[in-house]
Enzyme design. Sequence first.
Site, PDB file in Angstrom:
ATOM      1  N   HIS A 176       0.827  -1.204   0.000  1.00  0.00           N
ATOM      2  CA  HIS A 176       0.000   0.000   0.000  1.00  0.00           C
ATOM      3  C   HIS A 176       0.869   1.265   0.000  1.00  0.00           C
ATOM      4  O   HIS A 176       0.668   2.180  -0.805  1.00  0.00           O
ATOM      5  CB  HIS A 176      -0.906  -0.063   1.240  1.00  0.00           C
ATOM      6  CG  HIS A 176      -1.731   1.155   1.507  1.00  0.00           C
ATOM      7  ND1 HIS A 176      -3.082   1.174   1.319  1.00  0.00           N
ATOM      8  CD2 HIS A 176      -1.403   2.390   1.990  1.00  0.00           C
ATOM      9  CE1 HIS A 176      -3.556   2.381   1.652  1.00  0.00           C
ATOM     10  NE2 HIS A 176      -2.553   3.128   2.076  1.00  0.00           N
ATOM     11  N   GLU A 177       1.846   1.296   0.887  1.00  0.00           N
ATOM     12  CA  GLU A 177       2.677   2.499   0.992  1.00  0.00           C
ATOM     13  C   GLU A 177       3.519   2.701  -0.271  1.00  0.00           C
ATOM     14  O   GLU A 177       3.729   3.834  -0.702  1.00  0.00           O
ATOM     15  CB  GLU A 177       3.578   2.445   2.233  1.00  0.00           C
ATOM     16  CG  GLU A 177       2.842   2.294   3.565  1.00  0.00           C
ATOM     17  CD  GLU A 177       1.770   3.343   3.809  1.00  0.00           C
ATOM     18  OE1 GLU A 177       1.828   4.426   3.190  1.00  0.00           O
ATOM     19  OE2 GLU A 177       0.861   3.073   4.614  1.00  0.00           O
ATOM     20  N   HIS A 199       1.616   4.593  -2.726  1.00  0.00           N
ATOM     21  CA  HIS A 199       1.735   6.046  -2.542  1.00  0.00           C
ATOM     22  C   HIS A 199       3.087   6.533  -3.055  1.00  0.00           C
ATOM     23  O   HIS A 199       3.181   7.579  -3.687  1.00  0.00           O
ATOM     24  CB  HIS A 199       1.630   6.426  -1.059  1.00  0.00           C
ATOM     25  CG  HIS A 199       0.280   6.247  -0.457  1.00  0.00           C
ATOM     26  ND1 HIS A 199      -0.876   6.761  -1.003  1.00  0.00           N
ATOM     27  CD2 HIS A 199      -0.101   5.619   0.690  1.00  0.00           C
ATOM     28  CE1 HIS A 199      -1.902   6.465  -0.222  1.00  0.00           C
ATOM     29  NE2 HIS A 199      -1.463   5.763   0.810  1.00  0.00           N
TER      30      HIS A 199
HETATM   31  N1  ARG Z   1      -1.537   4.210   5.588  1.00  0.00           N
HETATM   32  C1  ARG Z   1      -2.318   3.167   6.156  1.00  0.00           C
HETATM   33  C2  ARG Z   1      -2.163   3.175   7.647  1.00  0.00           C
HETATM   34  O1  ARG Z   1      -1.221   3.705   8.159  1.00  0.00           O
HETATM   35  C3  ARG Z   1      -1.896   1.821   5.657  1.00  0.00           C
HETATM   36  C4  ARG Z   1      -3.009   0.884   5.468  1.00  0.00           C
HETATM   37  C5  ARG Z   1      -2.468  -0.471   5.095  1.00  0.00           C
HETATM   38  N2  ARG Z   1      -3.494  -1.459   5.035  1.00  0.00           N
HETATM   39  C6  ARG Z   1      -3.219  -2.764   5.142  1.00  0.00           C
HETATM   40  N3  ARG Z   1      -4.187  -3.652   5.018  1.00  0.00           N
HETATM   41  N4  ARG Z   1      -2.030  -3.188   5.382  1.00  0.00           N
HETATM   42  O2  ARG Z   1      -2.980   2.658   8.341  1.00  0.00           O
HETATM   43 ZN    ZN Z   2      -2.479   5.080   2.554  1.00  0.00          ZN
END
Ligand code: ARG
Ligand code: ZN
Length: 329
Positions: free
Chosen positions: A237-238, A241
Site C-alpha cells: 500500500h505504501e 503512494h
Molecule cells: N496508511 C495506512 C495506515 O497507516 C496503511 C493501510 C495499510 N493497510 C493494510 N491492510 N495493510 O494505516
Molecule cells: Zn495510505
Amino acid sequence: MCGFALTGVVAATAPDSSEHAQRMGRTVPFEECLPGTEARLTGSGGQARPPEGGELTPQEAARYHQRLREELVSLRGQELQPPQTVPVVVHVISAEDGRGDVSDERVQKQVDVLNAAYSGGRADAAARSTTSAAPAAEAEAADTGFRFELSEVTRTVNDDWFTNFDEHRDTARAQLRQGGAGTLNIYTADLGPGLLGYSTFPQDYEENPEQDGVVVAHDTLPGGDREQFNLGHTSTHEVGHWLGLFHTFQNGCTDPGDYVDDTPYEREAASGCPDGRDTCPEKEGEDPVTNFMNYSDDACMTHFTAGQGKRMVEHWAAFRGGASQARAD
Ligand code: ARG
Ligand code: ZN
Ligand code: CA
C-alpha cells in the site's frame, strides 16, 4: 460503524507547501468516527511538523495531480519509460532488547510480497496452478510492470529511534537513506498501536530527497505479530503512494475521486473485508474493497487495477525514472 478512524492531519507549514507534503495514515480502532477528531502532530520542540496527513484534502490531491500533468506535458511525445526493477534498501531499526529486529528472511519475504502484488499475483502463479479457478477478485489483478529487488539491509539498534520513531524520523531518514529518486528506501520501526505505515509522494522528491521513502511498522512485515496486517501489504500500500497513487476513497463519491478511471468511487475507507459494500450508490460499481489502496485487512487485498498501473508508470516517468533518476543517482 467506522472501525478504523483516521487521525492523521494535514497541516500546511506554508501556503504553497502542500505539493511537497508527505502524507501519513493513522488508523486507530475507534467505536465511532467523529469528524474533526484529528490530532495535530507536533515536533519535539512543540512546533508544527511538516504537513503529513492520513488523507489529502481535495485541494492537496489536485495540486499533486497538477504537478504530474505539468511533468507529463514536458515528456509529451516520448514513450513513457517502461517500469524497471526498483532497487530496495530496507533499514531495520530495532531496540537493544531485540524488538523489531526483523530477520533477513522476513525482509526478503516482504520483497517477494511486493513482487507478487505488483505483478498481479503472477509471481506465485506456480503455486496456484494446481488449484482450480482463481477467485473472481484475482482475475482483475493487473501486472503493473514494477518489480523490486533487495539490494541491501541496514541495521540500526537504537531504543529511542525504535520507540519514538515519529520524533526522530527526519534525522533517521536523512542519515540512512541511499540512492536517488529511483531507489526505494523502506524503514521499519515501532510506530505505536494505531499506525501501520506512511510514505512520501514522488512529487516530494525534488524538494526533500533525503526524506523520500516508505515507513512501516516492523510487525507488518510477513510473519509479524500485527493481527490482520501481517502479510506485508502495508508495504504494498505504501509503495503505491510512493509511486503516486491516492487512496481509492480519495475525494469520496465526488469527481475526480482517486484520479483513476477503473477504480469505482468510494465514500470512505473500508475496514475488515466487507462484502458487497457500495457507499457511492449513485456511481457505477461496488466499492473497491479488495484494492491495495484501501484500508481493508491484508488478507482481503488482492489487486491494483490497470489504471493504477498506468498512473504509477506515469509518476515513474515524471519523477523517478529517466532524467530525474539520472540526475540524482
Ligand atoms: N496508511 C495506512 C495506515 O497507516 C496503511 C493501510 C495499510 N493497510 C493494510 N491492510 N495493510 O494505516
Ligand atoms: Zn495510505
Ligand atoms: Ca476511480
